[in-house]
Design an enzyme around this catalytic site. Structure first.
Site, PDB file in Angstrom:
ATOM      1  N   HIS A 191       0.864  -1.201   0.000  1.00 35.01           N
ATOM      2  CA  HIS A 191       0.000   0.000   0.000  1.00 35.01           C
ATOM      3  C   HIS A 191       0.893   1.241   0.000  1.00 35.01           C
ATOM      4  O   HIS A 191       1.354   1.697   1.043  1.00 35.01           O
ATOM      5  CB  HIS A 191      -0.892  -0.016   1.244  1.00 35.01           C
ATOM      6  CG  HIS A 191      -2.053   0.944   1.189  1.00 35.01           C
ATOM      7  ND1 HIS A 191      -2.140   1.968   0.277  1.00 35.01           N
ATOM      8  CD2 HIS A 191      -3.183   1.022   1.944  1.00 35.01           C
ATOM      9  CE1 HIS A 191      -3.275   2.643   0.473  1.00 35.01           C
ATOM     10  NE2 HIS A 191      -3.926   2.084   1.479  1.00 35.01           N
ATOM     11  N   HIS A 194      -2.668   6.851  -0.832  1.00 32.32           N
ATOM     12  CA  HIS A 194      -3.650   7.440   0.091  1.00 32.32           C
ATOM     13  C   HIS A 194      -3.089   8.052   1.368  1.00 32.32           C
ATOM     14  O   HIS A 194      -3.758   8.077   2.398  1.00 32.32           O
ATOM     15  CB  HIS A 194      -4.727   6.393   0.447  1.00 32.32           C
ATOM     16  CG  HIS A 194      -5.481   5.915  -0.755  1.00 32.32           C
ATOM     17  ND1 HIS A 194      -6.274   4.803  -0.757  1.00 32.32           N
ATOM     18  CD2 HIS A 194      -5.554   6.415  -2.023  1.00 32.32           C
ATOM     19  CE1 HIS A 194      -6.804   4.613  -1.967  1.00 32.32           C
ATOM     20  NE2 HIS A 194      -6.366   5.577  -2.753  1.00 32.32           N
ATOM     21  N   TYR A 196      -0.648   7.101   3.422  1.00 29.68           N
ATOM     22  CA  TYR A 196      -0.093   6.261   4.507  1.00 29.68           C
ATOM     23  C   TYR A 196       1.432   6.280   4.439  1.00 29.68           C
ATOM     24  O   TYR A 196       2.004   7.040   3.662  1.00 29.68           O
ATOM     25  CB  TYR A 196      -0.734   4.862   4.459  1.00 29.68           C
ATOM     26  CG  TYR A 196      -2.224   4.984   4.723  1.00 29.68           C
ATOM     27  CD1 TYR A 196      -2.682   5.342   5.994  1.00 29.68           C
ATOM     28  CD2 TYR A 196      -3.151   4.863   3.703  1.00 29.68           C
ATOM     29  CE1 TYR A 196      -4.044   5.540   6.236  1.00 29.68           C
ATOM     30  CE2 TYR A 196      -4.516   5.059   3.934  1.00 29.68           C
ATOM     31  CZ  TYR A 196      -4.952   5.403   5.209  1.00 29.68           C
ATOM     32  OH  TYR A 196      -6.284   5.618   5.451  1.00 29.68           O
ATOM     33  N   ARG A 332     -16.642   0.395  -4.168  1.00 24.80           N
ATOM     34  CA  ARG A 332     -17.995   0.429  -3.610  1.00 24.80           C
ATOM     35  C   ARG A 332     -18.950  -0.511  -4.333  1.00 24.80           C
ATOM     36  O   ARG A 332     -19.846  -1.087  -3.712  1.00 24.80           O
ATOM     37  CB  ARG A 332     -18.496   1.874  -3.597  1.00 24.80           C
ATOM     38  CG  ARG A 332     -17.749   2.691  -2.528  1.00 24.80           C
ATOM     39  CD  ARG A 332     -17.803   4.162  -2.767  1.00 24.80           C
ATOM     40  NE  ARG A 332     -17.082   4.535  -3.989  1.00 24.80           N
ATOM     41  CZ  ARG A 332     -16.987   5.774  -4.455  1.00 24.80           C
ATOM     42  NH1 ARG A 332     -17.579   6.752  -3.805  1.00 24.80           N
ATOM     43  NH2 ARG A 332     -16.301   6.032  -5.558  1.00 24.80           N
TER      44      ARG A 332
HETATM   45  C1  FNR Z   1     -11.438   2.302   0.453  1.00 34.12           C
HETATM   46  N1  FNR Z   1     -10.264   2.396  -0.292  1.00 34.12           N
HETATM   47  C2  FNR Z   1      -9.129   1.741   0.144  1.00 34.12           C
HETATM   48  N2  FNR Z   1      -7.978   1.795  -0.601  1.00 34.12           N
HETATM   49  C3  FNR Z   1      -6.897   1.089  -0.237  1.00 34.12           C
HETATM   50  O1  FNR Z   1      -5.897   1.132  -0.940  1.00 34.12           O
HETATM   51  N3  FNR Z   1      -6.912   0.323   0.901  1.00 34.12           N
HETATM   52  C4  FNR Z   1      -7.998   0.245   1.715  1.00 34.12           C
HETATM   53  O2  FNR Z   1      -7.976  -0.485   2.723  1.00 34.12           O
HETATM   54  C5  FNR Z   1      -9.145   1.001   1.349  1.00 34.12           C
HETATM   55  N4  FNR Z   1     -10.270   0.999   2.116  1.00 34.12           N
HETATM   56  C6  FNR Z   1     -11.434   1.590   1.669  1.00 34.12           C
HETATM   57  C7  FNR Z   1     -12.617   1.439   2.400  1.00 34.12           C
HETATM   58  C8  FNR Z   1     -13.801   1.970   1.929  1.00 34.12           C
HETATM   59  C9  FNR Z   1     -15.067   1.747   2.696  1.00 34.12           C
HETATM   60  C10 FNR Z   1     -13.812   2.702   0.715  1.00 34.12           C
HETATM   61  C11 FNR Z   1     -15.097   3.270   0.151  1.00 34.12           C
HETATM   62  C12 FNR Z   1     -12.640   2.872  -0.011  1.00 34.12           C
HETATM   63  C13 FNR Z   1     -10.308   2.945  -1.660  1.00 34.12           C
HETATM   64  C14 FNR Z   1     -10.865   1.886  -2.619  1.00 34.12           C
HETATM   65  O3  FNR Z   1      -9.962   0.823  -2.786  1.00 34.12           O
HETATM   66  C15 FNR Z   1     -11.168   2.467  -4.012  1.00 34.12           C
HETATM   67  O4  FNR Z   1      -9.994   2.962  -4.576  1.00 34.12           O
HETATM   68  C16 FNR Z   1     -12.227   3.571  -3.923  1.00 34.12           C
HETATM   69  O5  FNR Z   1     -13.384   3.076  -3.274  1.00 34.12           O
HETATM   70  C17 FNR Z   1     -12.625   4.084  -5.303  1.00 34.12           C
HETATM   71  O6  FNR Z   1     -13.139   3.052  -6.106  1.00 34.12           O
HETATM   72  P1  FNR Z   1     -14.739   2.938  -6.381  1.00 34.12           P
HETATM   73  O7  FNR Z   1     -15.408   2.724  -5.063  1.00 34.12           O
HETATM   74  O8  FNR Z   1     -15.163   4.225  -7.017  1.00 34.12           O
HETATM   75  O9  FNR Z   1     -14.840   1.755  -7.307  1.00 34.12           O
END
Ligand code: FNR
Length: 374
Positions: A191, A194, A196, A332
């Site tokens: 990871h 975002h 981190y 999502r």
């Molecule tokens: C996330 N996202 C996320 N990204 C990541 O790299 N590690 C994680 O643990 C998480 N956790 C997470 C939890 C929740 C509830 C959401 C809504 C999002 C980001 C996720 O992987 C993804 O990039 C985004 O949700 C955008 O994609 P969608 O939802 O538009 O398809």
């Protein structure tokens, strides 16, 4: 509308995957605490988590929720870990169950850096990061109350990591990767996105170090380079993927420039990984990538490229067909549709995700979204 590019098979590392509809890493904060009162350090995978992932096994590749590489890496109550025997055994139950259902699974590994709270830390000490930083309310995280309900708090200001701590964290990434493979994971995903810890090192908004890990971009990439070197030598480069989030603003870390992003991608390309996973900025309020930047990414990276963030099946199919990406991770939509692949096959409507049950809780909003036949 048929999505024949999105639904076609693909080789990733040593795997032959039946489709390019991947499940994005999604933190759901439903892991179990230890029974001995150290309630926030548990991070144990549960049978309910096995049900959730197994329901989604028709995905070409499931990428798990971000998982702590060490007790010291923890930033969210309820996030799982992969550093104790009990955690490894719990993940084995999940990996075996997904494999029995015909799926493939990658584990996302993280250290949250400044996105943490003293109460989650092994001795209640402040979190660590590239530099000593107090980002105020720009950085928030999640704790659990006595009933296990998740609530949000401002993160605790972080202290700059020593060189010894950096080396230890590099080792922790490698040993967590080994543990994930021991638990039966097909691949691990670092990871690097975002805001981190790895992302905190990459950009000057958090990284103000004056040693060999700070200053020039080459120095800021040193931590990532050491992690990639350690993890690929621990488990083999064909079992390692990475996620980054260029041009996205998260957790007080700058969005960075296109040039910096391309330099980071060039570095990643040199490790010949299973894949590069790019979380694009528009799902979180950023500007969409330009067509030109997409082309530059494709020209810079020579392996499997996964796109993510605000994708529909139409957009995914079109970009794969244009050769700009190879697969898409859905977030999502996967929370709400365990049979997302089947729905794309049938062009069926999608269930809507309920954001109130994203983080923490029980089976509600987790394993009770209906599949088509139900
Ligand atoms: C996330 N996202 C996320 N990204 C990541 O790299 N590690 C994680 O643990 C998480 N956790 C997470 C939890 C929740 C509830 C959401 C809504 C999002 C980001 C996720 O992987 C993804 O990039 C985004 O949700 C955008 O994609 P969608 O939802 O538009 O398809």
């Amino acid at each position: 509308m048929s999505y024949s590019a999105l639904l076609s098979p693909i080789n990733v590392g040593a795997m032959r995957l039946p489709n390019r509809v991947f499940m994005a890493p999604l933190t759901r904060l439903r892991s179990a605490d230890l029974p001995n009162g150290t309630k926030n350090i548990g991070g144990l995978p549960t049978p309910l988590m096995a049900t959730y992932y197994t329901q989604r096994a028709s995905s070409g590749l499931i990428i798990t929720e971000a998982t702590d590489i060490a007790a010291d890496a923890k930033g969210y109550a309820g996030a799982p870990g992969v550093f104790s025997d009990a955690q490894i055994a719990g993940w084995k139950m999940i990996a075996d169950s997904v494999h029995q259902a015909g799926g493939h699974i990658a584990m996302q590994l993280w250290h949250t850096g400044v996105v943490s709270h003293y109460s989650l830390r092994p001795q209640g000490q402040p979190p660590v990061s590239a530099s000593t930083v107090d980002l105020g309310d720009a950085v928030r995280t999640s704790l659990r109350d006595d009933e296990g309900k998740v609530y949000r708090v401002t993160a605790t200001p972080a202290r700059e990591m020593t060189t010894a701590e950096i080396k230890q964290t590099v080792d922790d990434f490698a040993s967590a990767a080994r543990n994930a493979i021991e638990a039966g994971m097909d691949v691990i995903e670092i990871h690097g996105a975002h805001g981190y810890l790895i992302h905190q090192f990459l950009y000057e908004s958090v990284n103000q170090r004056s040693d060999e890990y700070g200053g020039s971009l080459e120095n800021r990439m040193r931590f990532l380079t050491e992690i990639l070197t350690a993890v690929t030598s621990a488990i083999g480069s064909d079992k390692v993927g990475i996620r980054i989030s260029p041009l996205g603003q998260f957790n007080g870390v700058d969005a960075g420039s296109e040039d910096d992003a391309l330099a980071i991608i060039k570095l990643i390309d040199s490790f010949n990984l299973a894949y590069l996973h790019i979380s694009e900025p528009d799902w979180a309020g950023g500007k969409p990538f330009t067509a030109e930047f997409r082309r530059q990414i494709r020209d810079t990276y020579h392996g499997v490229l996964i796109g993510a963030g605000g994708y529909t099946a139409e957009k995914a199919d079109a970009l794969i067909r244009d050769g700009l990406i190879d697969a898409v991770a859905f977030g999502r939509s996967y929370i709400a549709n365990p049979d997302l692949v089947e729905r794309f096959h049938q062009n069926a409507p999608l269930n809507k995700a309920n954001s109130a049950t994203f983080y923490g809780g029980d089976q509600e909003g987790y394993t009770d979204y209906p599949a088509l036949a139900q």
